[in-house]
Design a protein around this motif. Structure first.
Motif, PDB file in Angstrom:
ATOM      1  N   LEU A  48      -7.275  14.105  -1.501  1.00 22.73           N
ATOM      2  CA  LEU A  48      -7.412  12.660  -1.580  1.00 22.73           C
ATOM      3  C   LEU A  48      -8.124  12.291  -2.879  1.00 22.73           C
ATOM      4  N   SER A  49      -7.612  11.289  -3.541  1.00 17.87           N
ATOM      5  CA  SER A  49      -8.293  10.804  -4.743  1.00 17.87           C
ATOM      6  C   SER A  49      -9.475   9.935  -4.340  1.00 17.87           C
TER       7      SER A  49
ATOM      8  N   LEU B 123      -7.497  -3.242  -2.732  1.00 22.66           N
ATOM      9  CA  LEU B 123      -6.313  -2.461  -3.077  1.00 22.66           C
ATOM     10  C   LEU B 123      -5.794  -2.824  -4.461  1.00 22.66           C
TER      11      LEU B 123
ATOM     12  N   ARG C 121      -9.991   6.965  -5.313  1.00 20.31           N
ATOM     13  CA  ARG C 121      -9.469   5.626  -4.992  1.00 20.31           C
ATOM     14  C   ARG C 121      -8.967   5.576  -3.554  1.00 20.31           C
ATOM     15  N   GLU C 122      -8.303   6.639  -3.117  1.00 22.07           N
ATOM     16  CA  GLU C 122      -7.829   6.675  -1.736  1.00 22.07           C
ATOM     17  C   GLU C 122      -8.993   6.748  -0.753  1.00 22.07           C
TER      18      GLU C 122
ATOM     19  N   ARG D 187       1.499   7.115   1.877  1.00 22.79           N
ATOM     20  CA  ARG D 187       0.580   8.104   2.435  1.00 22.79           C
ATOM     21  C   ARG D 187      -0.634   7.437   3.069  1.00 22.79           C
ATOM     22  N   LEU D 188      -1.185   6.419   2.408  1.00 23.67           N
ATOM     23  CA  LEU D 188      -2.314   5.706   3.002  1.00 23.67           C
ATOM     24  C   LEU D 188      -1.901   5.021   4.298  1.00 23.67           C
TER      25      LEU D 188
ATOM     26  N   ARG E  25     -12.575  15.318   1.412  1.00 23.37           N
ATOM     27  CA  ARG E  25     -11.955  15.472   0.097  1.00 23.37           C
ATOM     28  C   ARG E  25     -12.289  16.830  -0.507  1.00 23.37           C
TER      29      ARG E  25
ATOM     30  N   ALA F 234     -10.313   3.245  -0.409  1.00 24.59           N
ATOM     31  CA  ALA F 234      -9.409   2.405   0.382  1.00 24.59           C
ATOM     32  C   ALA F 234      -9.475   2.767   1.861  1.00 24.59           C
ATOM     33  N   LEU F 235      -9.452   4.056   2.183  1.00 22.75           N
ATOM     34  CA  LEU F 235      -9.533   4.483   3.584  1.00 22.75           C
ATOM     35  C   LEU F 235     -10.878   4.110   4.205  1.00 22.75           C
TER      36      LEU F 235
ATOM     37  N   LEU G  32      -3.772   0.568  -6.149  1.00 22.15           N
ATOM     38  CA  LEU G  32      -3.074   1.386  -5.169  1.00 22.15           C
ATOM     39  C   LEU G  32      -1.874   0.590  -4.661  1.00 22.15           C
TER      40      LEU G  32
ATOM     41  N   MET H 154       0.839  -1.188   0.000  1.00 25.31           N
ATOM     42  CA  MET H 154       0.000   0.000   0.000  1.00 25.31           C
ATOM     43  C   MET H 154       0.880   1.246   0.000  1.00 25.31           C
TER      44      MET H 154
END
Length: 534
Positions: A347-348, A405, A350-351, A154-155, A336, A354-355, A410, A151
């Motif tokens: 943040l995208s 992921l 995708r992020e 940053r995540l 975001r 995931a978060l 990511l 991963m």
């Protein structure tokens, strides 16, 4: 003979405890091996194994909230904080604070409002107590899965920072809500004051303990003494903060972050190697135990539901789980739009996804639910809701996080990580050569020794420079050659070290080398082998 029988009978409970402990250790080892071989998340397997054990004949462990919150959580949080990056957390502090304070409060309030509407007679204060229990994610499973799936950094920092800091918010709010439910009402100014003092006092206690530890460790060089002090640090920080009615959890995290950040300056190399090994073992054993413990609580959680109508149980459980799963992505989508992280990018999507899926709950949620007073309103129902949130997030999200992921693509940029390490390695070698030249100019080293060292360092510098060029030039063939060369060097050196070790053992077995001397020479070889690539 009759006098010997009584002590043996008195020792039987101790023997039973030893056998139970050994059995638990064997289960932890077996589950961890199974997780490594199957690729399944270890935390999920531990919980499932604990659930199976709970329905089999034989003793099971009862979750004592005081033991969990005062003996198990401090070392686990401290170990996580030691490995976290203080600078990375500080660079994303605004976003992490929003997750660890704002999101926790929003989740707790949303759960409280929902249950107050769905469960007649429960009351908002009691519902808020459950909301505080289920609000903080436990990132252990998510981080273990994410690191294995490579991963992005940053995540990892966001999940790690959130998980380290959110428990203080949740436990403070939990205490306020329980007091209100038992005492009959909220006192908003008092609640805000308690929260602010818990944060300020926890930070102050953590910094005070970290400062004292740093003072001692800079004056003591014995690695055993330093490691013993490291083991005592989380409990000292927790006890100091709790004695002042501040957040012990926050104190442990602050102490761990600061001690970990200062380790490169205050510890010797031997101390760092020992400390890393000691805390890895503690994490391994405690994480296995707490996740097994979660699974073993299933019968106790379910037993108290007989007094409730099925519709009430379903409404409360589905409402709690639904709010927990829904509030997190909504909060992240809102963030975001309004928040920019330190590097100027948002943040995208995708992020955000995931978060959102990284919000697994764990042992703190269950421990705080079990800590509810026995006469607390609808305690059995609230305990079941908390347990269901843990199972759904830990098992459901834990099993699907790695595939998510991969589908989101990511993944950390391995070449960029290698490039940064190569640049740092080259700079450190240059610093070593410069220092050697300074010592030689001051006539503090023999010239022939300096020449040999300089040749060795120049050879290392040339290899490091060649590796860096292959990374920065995007030359795949050159990179493959360098990588193959590094791997071959590691294999050859290990073969040679094995031969050296075998020869030392032959000397020992022949009576030509004392065991004490063998251990000294083995440690030299172990350090050399530990520094090899791959």
């Amino acid at each position: 003979m009759p006098r010997l029988s009584q002590p043996i009978r008195d020792d039987l409970p101790i023997l039973d405890a030893i056998l139970i402990g050994l059995g638990g250790l064997l289960i932890i080892l077996a589950v961890r091996v199974a997780a490594d071989r199957t690729g399944m998340p270890a935390a999920v397997l531990f919980v499932l194994t604990g659930t199976v054990l709970s329905v089999l004949p034989g003793p099971t462990d009862h979750l004592d909230p005081d033991v969990v919150l005062e003996l198990l959580i401090p070392p686990l949080l401290f170990a996580a904080a030691l490995n976290a990056s203080l600078l990375q957390i500080r660079s994303h502090l605004r976003l992490i604070a929003s997750l660890s304070i704002g999101l926790v409060l929003a989740t707790a309030v949303a759960v409280g409002v929902t249950l107050d509407l769905l469960v007649p007679g429960l009351g908002f204060a009691a519902a808020l107590a459950l909301g505080a229990a289920v609000a903080p994610p436990d990132p252990v499973a998510a981080l273990a899965i994410g690191r294995r799936a490579r991963m992005p950094e940053r995540l990892t920092t966001l999940i790690e920072g959130e998980g380290l800091l959110n428990d203080a918010t949740a436990l403070t709010l939990y205490g306020i809500a329980v007091s209100a439910a038992v005492g009959g009402g909220f006192a908003a100014p008092e609640g805000v004051g308690r929260f602010l003092w818990a944060v300020a006092g926890g930070v102050a206690a953590g910094l005070a303990v970290a400062w004292a530890v740093r003072l001692v460790r800079t004056r003591v060089e014995d690695p055993l003494v330093q490691n013993a002090l490291s083991l005592a640090t989380p409990f000292g920080a927790f006890a100091l903060a709790q004695s002042a009615e501040a957040s012990g959890v926050l104190a442990v995290v602050v102490a761990g972050l600061w001690v970990g950040h200062q380790s490169s300056r205050i510890d010797t190399s031997e101390t760092r190697l020992q400390t890393r090994s000691v805390w890895r073992l503690i994490e391994f054993l405690l994480e296995g135990y707490v996740f097994l413990l979660i699974g073993q609580q299933a019968p106790e959680v379910v037993d108290g539901l007989g007094e409730y109508a099925t519709s009430t149980v379903l409404a409360a459980a589905l409402g709690t789980v639904g709010v927990v799963l829904l509030v997190r992505p909504l909060w992240l989508l809102w963030l975001r739009r309004i928040t920019r992280v330190s590097d100027g990018t948002t943040l995208s999507l995708r992020e955000v996804v995931a978060l959102s899926w990284a919000g697994t709950r764990g042992v703190i949620t269950l421990a705080t639910a079990f800590a509810l007073p026995l006469d607390f309103p609808d305690r059995h129902l609230l305990l079941f809701c908390a347990y269901l949130v843990v199972l759904v997030t830990l098992v459901g999200q834990g099993l699907t996080f790695a595939p998510l992921l991969r589908s989101l693509r990511l993944r950390a940029d391995e070449n960029e990580e290698r490039r940064v390490r190569a640049e740092a390695r080259l700079a450190s070698i240059e610093a070593g050569i410069q220092r050697l030249d300074e010592l030689l100019a001051d006539e503090r080293v023999p010239p022939d020794v300096a020449r040999r060292l300089r040749r060795a360092y120049i050879s290392r510098r040339d290899r490091a420079a060649a590796g860096l060029r292959s990374l920065t030039d995007d030359d795949d063939e050159a990179l493959d050659r360098v990588t193959a060369g590094v791997e071959a060097l590691g294999r050859l050196r290990r073969e040679m070290i094995d031969a050296e070790r075998d020869e030392l053992i032959r000397w020992r077995d022949a009576g030509r080398l004392p065991d004490a001397s063998l251990r000294v020479l083995e440690r030299e070889l172990d350090y050399q082998e530990g520094s090899l690539p791959g």
